[in-house]
Design an enzyme around this catalytic site. Structure first.
Site, PDB file in Angstrom:
ATOM      1  N   HIS A 130      45.174  45.077  34.429  1.00 28.07           N
ATOM      2  CA  HIS A 130      46.080  44.768  35.533  1.00 28.07           C
ATOM      3  C   HIS A 130      46.460  43.308  35.373  1.00 28.07           C
ATOM      4  O   HIS A 130      45.630  42.425  35.539  1.00 28.07           O
ATOM      5  CB  HIS A 130      45.404  45.008  36.886  1.00 28.07           C
ATOM      6  N   GLU A 165      34.641  44.058  39.194  1.00 23.37           N
ATOM      7  CA  GLU A 165      35.678  43.411  39.984  1.00 23.37           C
ATOM      8  C   GLU A 165      35.158  41.986  40.187  1.00 23.37           C
ATOM      9  O   GLU A 165      34.170  41.771  40.884  1.00 23.37           O
ATOM     10  CB  GLU A 165      35.875  44.096  41.343  1.00 23.37           C
ATOM     11  N   ARG A 219      51.300  44.075  38.550  1.00 20.35           N
ATOM     12  CA  ARG A 219      50.039  44.751  38.233  1.00 20.35           C
ATOM     13  C   ARG A 219      50.157  45.732  37.072  1.00 20.35           C
ATOM     14  O   ARG A 219      49.264  45.832  36.222  1.00 20.35           O
ATOM     15  CB  ARG A 219      49.591  45.487  39.496  1.00 20.35           C
ATOM     16  N   HIS A 266      38.109  43.849  35.975  1.00 17.11           N
ATOM     17  CA  HIS A 266      39.203  43.662  36.934  1.00 17.11           C
ATOM     18  C   HIS A 266      38.865  42.547  37.907  1.00 17.11           C
ATOM     19  O   HIS A 266      37.781  41.983  37.881  1.00 17.11           O
ATOM     20  CB  HIS A 266      39.374  44.951  37.758  1.00 17.11           C
ATOM     21  N   GLU A 313      45.560  40.002  37.456  1.00 17.47           N
ATOM     22  CA  GLU A 313      44.154  39.623  37.631  1.00 17.47           C
ATOM     23  C   GLU A 313      43.773  38.574  36.589  1.00 17.47           C
ATOM     24  O   GLU A 313      42.942  38.812  35.709  1.00 17.47           O
ATOM     25  CB  GLU A 313      43.290  40.889  37.579  1.00 17.47           C
TER      26      GLU A 313
END
Lengths: 177, 419
Positions: free
Chosen positions: B179, B380, B237, B306, B182
């Site tokens: 993505h 994440e 994204r 991510h 990020e």
């Protein structure tokens, strides 16, 4: 589950001062998401168990600085792409944070999870009274859908009278961007 | 200039090998005379042992102050309670010194090397691709660059291969930047790739791992999206593929995998950020990885990185039924998260994707898991929303530094649990 009304949540949370990680205060809240009219903002009742820091000095410094500007403040992309915020823009960002909290509350339901992603643009609006007025274009990030939603909000602020969002509206996303 | 300053300021102490671990340099901007006076008083408090690298002179002009680790809290409280604005210019003086030492000891023959690359800032795709070549150049017997395909807009999809030899050894796959917005992930990827190369032969864990296992690392997994975040829309994204019959561009590359593809945890609307695409693996960026992993046949772990939310996740995202290896994955996640927190106190939550974040269909790790890759995890990274995607570059190295032990935990576990 409160039948005919919606779902009520009881929360115990800790508020942490953004500017001072060690300054925390406990808080309890009750949030009711309405099951009937989904466009109603959730009901929120809260109690702060302790005292919030006094911000009078910082508020007055900021207020006086803006009041003494020769030209109305204009800025964009706060933070910038690299996450930088110029020190003099930090209060502008914090003000947007507080104001966006209201916008987020008014537009939240059980399927949303909004955060303020960025201030795209902010313009000070000249006023004849003692209030400061800022016209913000912000980007909200909804974690649930991953959407970035532009939102306009008009924010009034005064050191003694606090923050007010007098107008706000969701903006269309420009598909060609 | 900054490098000279650092060296000059500390040369006296360097003789006796004084360490500056955890010391920070703060850039302070006094807004009036009163604050200038306060800053001078701060400098005179001998118990704090602070020293000005740039003295406070007039309001509006920044002053730079080195603060020993033990005085950090006191100084910051002083500044904040007096509403004196500051920012952290140097997160850890010792790290900077070590870096400088390395730089200065390097042979003049080396024009560019990975030790002069600025890991503490965000880079463009060209800078990253160039850096990859210098990494390979610096560690030719360990690192090589392979191309696994091309993006929609025909950018090369590069993967760094870390290998000490063998033939089709078991492998660990890492990816960052799937993505594109990020940014902390690509930046962490660069630092981590560099760390792997640097620590082979030094750190016992990574050395044992690389002695038996190969690592494949795709840092810019979505190059078209990444280029777009630089040129046009920082918040982009998806991929940049054109959708037939729609004005909206792009497919969510983490909803395009053939695992629960097309379900309610993704969108069928091309304008949506979670659009799954016309069919599974429609995106070249995804297909390239699918083909690579299938073709390799011996990948034992897939770690997809991510941001943001501070979570460590494992399958499934497309269904609520627990994965057969749920218990083992959960235990491993728990350990990794604990070791991550031990570095700077950063708290992560962990669990299956569906339990911890939301239902997500067609994800990388679900596909990997359903195709025999047991140790499939999604990170994440920082933060939890304060800066979100716009994480300040000053947090790149701390983020990468704290994530490293967590990654090691997973890789060591893969080493110790062959299957």
């Amino acid at each position: 589950d409160i039948s005919d009304a919606g779902l009520k949540y009881h929360l115990e949370l800790v508020l942490e001062d953004i500017l001072d990680n060690d300054s925390t205060v406990n808080c309890t809240a009750e949030v009711l998401y309405h099951s009937g009219n989904k466009n109603l903002a959730p009901d929120v009742q809260f109690t702060i168990h302790g005292e919030l820091k006094n911000t009078d000095d910082a508020d007055n410094i900021f207020y006086n600085r803006i009041k003494s500007l020769e030209k109305e403040l204009v800025a964009e992309n706060i933070p910038d792409s690299h996450g930088n915020v110029a020190p003099e823009m930090e209060p502008i960002r914090l003000l947007a944070w507080a104001a966006s909290g209201y916008v987020i509350w008014q537009n939240s339901n059980e399927n949303t999870d909004f955060q303020l992603a960025q201030i795209k643009h902010v313009k000070q609006v000249k006023r004849n009274d003692e209030y400061l007025e800022f016209d913000y274009m912000i980007l909200l990030h909804d974690m649930a859908s991953q959407e970035i939603i532009p939102w306009q909000m008009t924010v009034l602020w005064h050191p003694q009278h606090g923050v007010q969002v007098t107008q706000d509206s969701r903006q269309p996303k420009h598909e060609l961007e | 200039m900054k490098i000279l300053l650092v060296f000059a300021a500390l040369v006296a102490a360097a003789g006796s090998e004084q360490l500056f671990v955890g010391d920070q340099v703060l850039r302070i901007t006094a807004s009036n005379e009163e604050q200038i006076a306060l800053l001078r008083m701060l400098g005179e408090r001998t118990e704090l042992q602070v020293d000005f690298w740039r003295d406070p002179t007039i309001p509006g002009h920044p002053a730079d102050l080195r603060v020993p680790f033990s005085s950090l809290q006191a100084v910051k409280i002083f500044l904040e309670s007096n509403s004196i604005s500051y920012s952290i210019m140097i997160e850890d003086v010792q790290e900077l010194l070590d870096e400088e030492k390395r730089t200065m000891m390097k042979s003049r023959r080396l024009e560019r090397s990975t030790s002069t690359f600025d890991f503490a800032s965000y880079h463009t795709i060209d800078e990253i691709y160039n850096w990859m070549d210098t990494l390979v150049n610096d560690h030719p017997s360990l690192v090589s660059k392979i191309q696994i395909g091309q993006s929609y807009e025909n950018r090369p999809l590069y993967v760094l291969k870390f290998s000490t030899g063998g033939s089709n050894r078991p492998a660990i796959w890492l990816d960052t930047g799937i993505h594109s917005r990020e940014w902390i992930t690509q930046a962490t990827g660069i630092w981590t790739a560099n760390k792997i190369a640097k620590e082979y032969g030094q750190d016992p864990s990574i050395t044992s791992i690389l002695d038996s296992i190969d690592i494949f690392f795709e840092i810019v997994t979505n190059p078209d999206g990444f280029a777009f975040t630089h040129s046009s829309n920082r918040m982009w994204r998806k991929t940049r593929s054109i959708n037939a019959g729609s004005l909206c561009v792009g497919v969510d590359p983490n909803r395009n995998w053939d695992a629960g593809f097309g379900g309610s945890g993704s969108s069928s609307n091309p304008c949506s950020e979670t659009y799954h695409g016309p069919y599974a693996h429609s995106e070249r960026e995804v297909k390239a990885i699918v083909d690579f992993i299938r073709g390799h046949g011996n990948v034992k772990s897939v770690i997809s990185i991510h941001s943001y939310s501070q979570m460590l996740l494992y399958p499934y995202g497309y269904k609520t039924a627990p994965a057969p290896d749920h218990q083992e994955l959960n235990e491993l996640a728990k350990k990794a998260v604990s070791d991550l927190a031990a570095v700077y106190g950063t708290k992560y939550t962990y669990g299956s994707i569906v339990d911890t974040i939301y239902k997500a269909d067609g994800t990388t790790v679900d596909w990997a898991y359903d195709n025999g890759v047991k140790y499939s995890f999604t990170f994440e990274l920082r933060d939890t929303g304060r800066y979100g995607f716009l994480l300040p570059s000053s947090q790149i190295i701390p983020t990468a530094t704290e994530t490293w032990p967590a990654l090691l935990d997973i890789m060591v576990h893969v080493l110790e649990h062959p299957y």
